[in-house]
Write an enzyme that holds these catalytic residues in place. Sequence first.
Site, PDB file in Angstrom:
ATOM      1  N   TRP B 359       0.825  -1.218   0.000  1.00 29.28           N
ATOM      2  CA  TRP B 359       0.000   0.000   0.000  1.00 29.28           C
ATOM      3  C   TRP B 359       0.855   1.262   0.000  1.00 29.28           C
ATOM      4  CZ3 TRP B 359      -1.015   3.405   4.414  1.00 29.28           C
ATOM      5  CH2 TRP B 359      -0.283   3.075   5.563  1.00 29.28           C
ATOM      6  N   ASP B 360       2.151   1.104   0.178  1.00 28.68           N
ATOM      7  CA  ASP B 360       3.088   2.230   0.064  1.00 28.68           C
ATOM      8  C   ASP B 360       2.840   3.020  -1.221  1.00 28.68           C
ATOM      9  OD1 ASP B 360       4.066   0.354   1.879  1.00 28.68           O
ATOM     10  OD2 ASP B 360       6.174   0.727   1.385  1.00 28.68           O
ATOM     11  N   GLU B 490       1.960  -1.263  13.066  1.00 27.54           N
ATOM     12  CA  GLU B 490       1.984  -2.732  13.141  1.00 27.54           C
ATOM     13  C   GLU B 490       2.482  -3.230  14.499  1.00 27.54           C
ATOM     14  OE1 GLU B 490       4.324  -3.265   9.589  1.00 27.54           O
ATOM     15  OE2 GLU B 490       2.575  -3.957   8.445  1.00 27.54           O
ATOM     16  N   LYS B 602       4.844   2.404  15.682  1.00 24.47           N
ATOM     17  CA  LYS B 602       5.876   2.183  14.672  1.00 24.47           C
ATOM     18  C   LYS B 602       5.896   3.317  13.648  1.00 24.47           C
ATOM     19  CE  LYS B 602       7.193  -1.353  11.268  1.00 24.47           C
ATOM     20  NZ  LYS B 602       6.659  -2.465  10.459  1.00 24.47           N
ATOM     21  N   GLN B 603       4.731   3.710  13.206  1.00 25.61           N
ATOM     22  CA  GLN B 603       4.643   4.770  12.200  1.00 25.61           C
ATOM     23  C   GLN B 603       3.286   5.429  12.356  1.00 25.61           C
ATOM     24  OE1 GLN B 603       4.416   1.651   8.825  1.00 25.61           O
ATOM     25  NE2 GLN B 603       3.368   3.389   7.949  1.00 25.61           N
TER      26      GLN B 603
END
Lengths: 768, 768
Positions: B359-360, B490, B602-603
């Site tokens: 999905w990046d 995640e 994480k992000q």
Amino acid sequence: MNQDYIKPDNWSIIEEGFDVERVKSSESLFSIGNGAMGQRANFEETYTGPTFQGSYIAGVYYPDKTRVGWWKNGYPEYFAKVLNAPNWIGIDVEINGEKLNLHKCKTVSDFRRELNMKEGWYQRSFKAVLRNNTEILVRSTRFLSLDLDEVGAIKYEVTSLNKEAIVHFTPYLDAGITNEDTNWDDKFWDTYEVSHKGNAAYISSKTMKTEFHVCTGMLNQLFLDGKKQDVYPTVETNKTYASLKYEVKVEKGQTTELHKFGGYTVSLNHKQEDIASASAAVLKQASESGFEALLDLQKKAWSKIWEMADIVIDGDVKAQQGIRFNIFQLNQTYLGKDARLNIGPKGFTGEKYGGSTYWDTEAYCIPFYMATKNQNVARSLLQYRYNHLDKAIENAEKLGFTNGAALYPMVTMNGEECHNEWEITFEEIHRNGAMTFAIYNYLRYTGDYSYIPEMGLEVMIAIARFWHQRATFSTDKEKYVILGVTGPNEYENNINNNWYTNYLAKWCIEYCVENIEKVKSEYEIDYNRIIEKTKLGQEEINAMLKVAEKMYFPYSEKHQVYLQQDGFLDKELITVDNLDKSQRPINQKWSWDRILRSPYIKQADTLQGFYMFEDQFTKEELKRHFDFYEPFTVHESSLSPCVHSIQAATLDRMDQAYTFYLRTSRLDLDDYNKEVEEGLHITSMAGTWMSIVEGFGGLRVKNDRLSFTPKIPKEWKGYAFNVNFRNSILKVNVSQEGTTFNLEGEHELLIYVDGKEFTISPNSLMSV
Amino acid sequence: MNQDYIKPDNWSIIEEGFDVERVKSSESLFSIGNGAMGQRANFEETYTGPTFQGSYIAGVYYPDKTRVGWWKNGYPEYFAKVLNAPNWIGIDVEINGEKLNLHKCKTVSDFRRELNMKEGWYQRSFKAVLRNNTEILVRSTRFLSLDLDEVGAIKYEVTSLNKEAIVHFTPYLDAGITNEDTNWDDKFWDTYEVSHKGNAAYISSKTMKTEFHVCTGMLNQLFLDGKKQDVYPTVETNKTYASLKYEVKVEKGQTTELHKFGGYTVSLNHKQEDIASASAAVLKQASESGFEALLDLQKKAWSKIWEMADIVIDGDVKAQQGIRFNIFQLNQTYLGKDARLNIGPKGFTGEKYGGSTYWDTEAYCIPFYMATKNQNVARSLLQYRYNHLDKAIENAEKLGFTNGAALYPMVTMNGEECHNEWEITFEEIHRNGAMTFAIYNYLRYTGDYSYIPEMGLEVMIAIARFWHQRATFSTDKEKYVILGVTGPNEYENNINNNWYTNYLAKWCIEYCVENIEKVKSEYEIDYNRIIEKTKLGQEEINAMLKVAEKMYFPYSEKHQVYLQQDGFLDKELITVDNLDKSQRPINQKWSWDRILRSPYIKQADTLQGFYMFEDQFTKEELKRHFDFYEPFTVHESSLSPCVHSIQAATLDRMDQAYTFYLRTSRLDLDDYNKEVEEGLHITSMAGTWMSIVEGFGGLRVKNDRLSFTPKIPKEWKGYAFNVNFRNSILKVNVSQEGTTFNLEGEHELLIYVDGKEFTISPNSLMSV
């Protein structure tokens, strides 16, 4: 669902008729074991049809390099596999030049297997017409000796029915075997010596990495018309194989027998360099007794086991066969002689689950062994975990815990964690609580407090430390919470505040502190030793107690039940009744995410807590929780029906209790899950015993006394069981008319029946 | 942290000095690609030191049988691997009988690598003293042609510095290669033809299972002192190899050159039977142009790319080098010529992540390609997903969804899911929303509505159906909930009501219905076709809208923030500042359960939603959420810093924005994560571009117009970037003094700067 080919019989498992499709299932069902070794009911002679070969030695395993998709920090490097061991049962049989092979005969008739549970032997017989038209009758009888537990014996009889026949028996040892479930096709065994002498042969092998040395041996005797023959065999050996070939001529109607004594001597019990001589010695001893004398001893040994362990059911032969099968298999698997051993979920009947130790032992098996054996057996099982305490501490350290906190493994052989699924390995931590519960349960039942200062308290402290560190404080809830766990219901993963886990955690801490106090005041020397070793101080104890005191429990005011976990009420609460049958079992039909967000429960979870801590809840609370959770329970674990059966009985729902009982007692015999060919569900068999004794019989221990609330399914005329309670043996006989108690021993016993006190005198019958 | 051996330079990546330890890292950093193929910067000549060999062909993959620990229903059978392709760059070099090998030379000096990003070539040069005491100077120049994208060219120059030398060049093709990351050591390539003719050789291979046919070819020219030599090579071939050996004598000081043209022709672009002739033809064409002429074309082609894509930074050479490296690598990886291709997270620089599509692309890469290329490039990326719609529907069906609901895969090559971790594969479903968002983003930027009736609406309907079915109604909350998901963070798995996922789901449904209405009223033919195909009725639309309307969003009144998920506030909310440095990165230090129950992110997760739907929240809300979540964010994904950089800039926190920018722009060059040897982080490079253009420049599209809020880090004198907006090219130049805009094209453009409207005339400079 019910494959139903096993003939109903009170004492034996019987199969009649040869069906290639059933061979692998029957190999599981007719497995034999003696606590030290065991094997599937593979044919002695060559068989080229579908078969799952398996011989196993207790405590001998291989650390198979693990296989994962995506590595996570903390995963163990290997999975301990129960090893398929060298085959000692093989006997190639040649008749008039043709190798006997049931997959190739012209006809096979009168095929019959019997596993005689009363006497502990397995027999297979059949008639066959070979391609060369020789008609033969074969009968093979096999047992693994309880007395000489390194020895098994086979009597292999061949009768020629229609003509003279030259029979060649070629008994062999074969160490060139593999596991079906290897991860990377690694070689598990290294064979380093093959030797023979007279009628005997020996193969010495060691397991790779673990270096268990095993000598597999055999010693043979040939008979004709019952007379021992002095013949010398032809020898054939290679790097992993040894055979001895015997030739004998039989007239029409005459019978020849090969008696084969074989088995394993292992470096667990002998010096490594002595295993071959030990094998020779024990086989010599067995053969000098001879097959029949050894079999007589076997019958006596089993008779002694049954004396205590038997449950008699009157008026329902299939139920009778089912419960005896369960009791028999448990005793084949584990006899409590060796604290290095434990009860593998498949016993000696297959490879699945690695044959390692699970929390099943503490949660399900200990009550059976406590009530049907000397209390040392249960103590051995507790000691097994004490011996693994250092490894459990290491295991917790890998997950970031400190200061001697222990996390017992989900799956283990030697105390090290083997399993690699983060949601299980790292999160199904309730298993840790079962270790403390088992100590409590042992003490409650046996009254033997000595285990706690000697060993148990150290285990309890390490576990309490784990819970203390694992709980975290939620400023939002102003309570301690336990986040990211998997409860006994493995159909939910990484949930928060699983009620069962939180309850156990609180209880483990409190029970530990209670025992610290008691040991401090009553066992000063032990106390000082333990404190010195654990460095446990009052500050830490206070901090632990604070966690216990402020533990959070999810609760629904609306439903008046504790919630299985924080998010349970957000699920679509559609009961199992309203789930289409085509969707079941959900673990075979649904993707994992769908299972996880469903309300369906694999096995007792909140109710597991109500089972273990029954005293701490009212019957009304039990009813409310049972009525809330059972309708969502799919019972897709073999450990599920027994707890529900006991609770249904407690709630006076005997029809439901009986339905659950049936589901557990003949799970393997009737192959409910279509997987019996992989092996039997040994640990859940203890649950079947509990269903009767604790469920129908209502056995509990209250205030150091046995308590009963006997009930009986309407389908039965009566049932009877025995319990060994603090060196008194009580025989309980329940019928539709009432209950009688019969006490062996020297002292009277005070018991409760339906809440009322009764005193039973020794060696007298009391009717209630 | 910073390995810092790359020399700062505005236009080139330069390494000086030979260090065996750096070879694998440099092989990644100096990788070259042309959108159709690419390769790591492996040496042409023999090298026996540590190296990671890799050549890759766009779209050529192998479905490697997957490896999992415990199988779950719904897992895909294979993981698509980007394949290490036959090696065409190899040239064995022998000098006076000694094979050149930098790992064995007496001395290596003046070693230098340069990746010239402006012109698109890579050069390596060094002096070496061989064991036979010959001193040589070597210079190798290599590029992959943008014009002839099946061709690469190498000029390999050898000068003998101290004596006469006999030089043997042995250019070769080697199809006997493997992947480092195979699951089961399967063979990936089957080579079926090796041929040679004159100075050329060809190897035809096909991939196992997927049957991509590839002809690897080479054509060589030998030069001495710049003069082409007419020599005939000695041929050597075997089943997977072909080499041509050239001998040349050089005097002291004289230089010999081998020009090698090589590359791949693939059955994706040619008839299978034509690949060898196509290879011969294109290599002939290239060699007839000659190395220098082809290189000139290369320089022109890159110049054209830079014209649009370049970002100039004044006053900070390392920042300049960093951003150009990112832009260069993105263009090496994907040029938008082929809707069958996509942007692998490692591009052509390594094997990790399978080189598949994530999905990046939709979340991070599309803005870069929209602004720096013709809008057809972004349309190609959208169409890639349209072409995979049927597979996405199949994928959803495997998870129990029906009626044309689609779940786009987490990782894919051909539309089928490849990944096998239940918490990702089955639960990281927010990826589905990114597909709809990309369509919206494309429309917002390009104004090209035609894509929606033609293709986009079908995708949006299938995705809306998924969300409709995936949400469940909580009678407890009286809202629709989405249980059991993994968000962009995640480091939390199987959580309930991830705010970002729920928000996307609601938005996807509403945006889909909005477009159904528009297509219905404005594109009747398309509408009828789509309705006939999808069988979408008003009842289903109403049901979908009900889910959107009654979607649940976890919210904290206390903190006045949306909660990342239901249980976030139960965590121990210790900020990253208070986390001991020894514990980081947590994904290398902590076991998974510990990560999961920690508050560490994480992000961007909730903030990812605030980034994508910025318009729907106030700046005050952004500030509150940024201040709540960023302190818990460990930024252990390469995709994390860019979003935070943009938001920090939006919040006028330029120091923080700049810090985040630095972390993203030189992630690989400075090897922050100590893993660059595995390959580059291609998709996150688009985030670096966004950090400048959207972050510092403040580019947004509002009401069909470009909007800017230019800001500049105090460390820079100025920066400039270009954007292609609806066929106008706008050059934006920001300095400490102010901003200028320069418009190319024919029409004036109305833009917003800091909220005020400005009209820019074509070909004039506007200062603000």
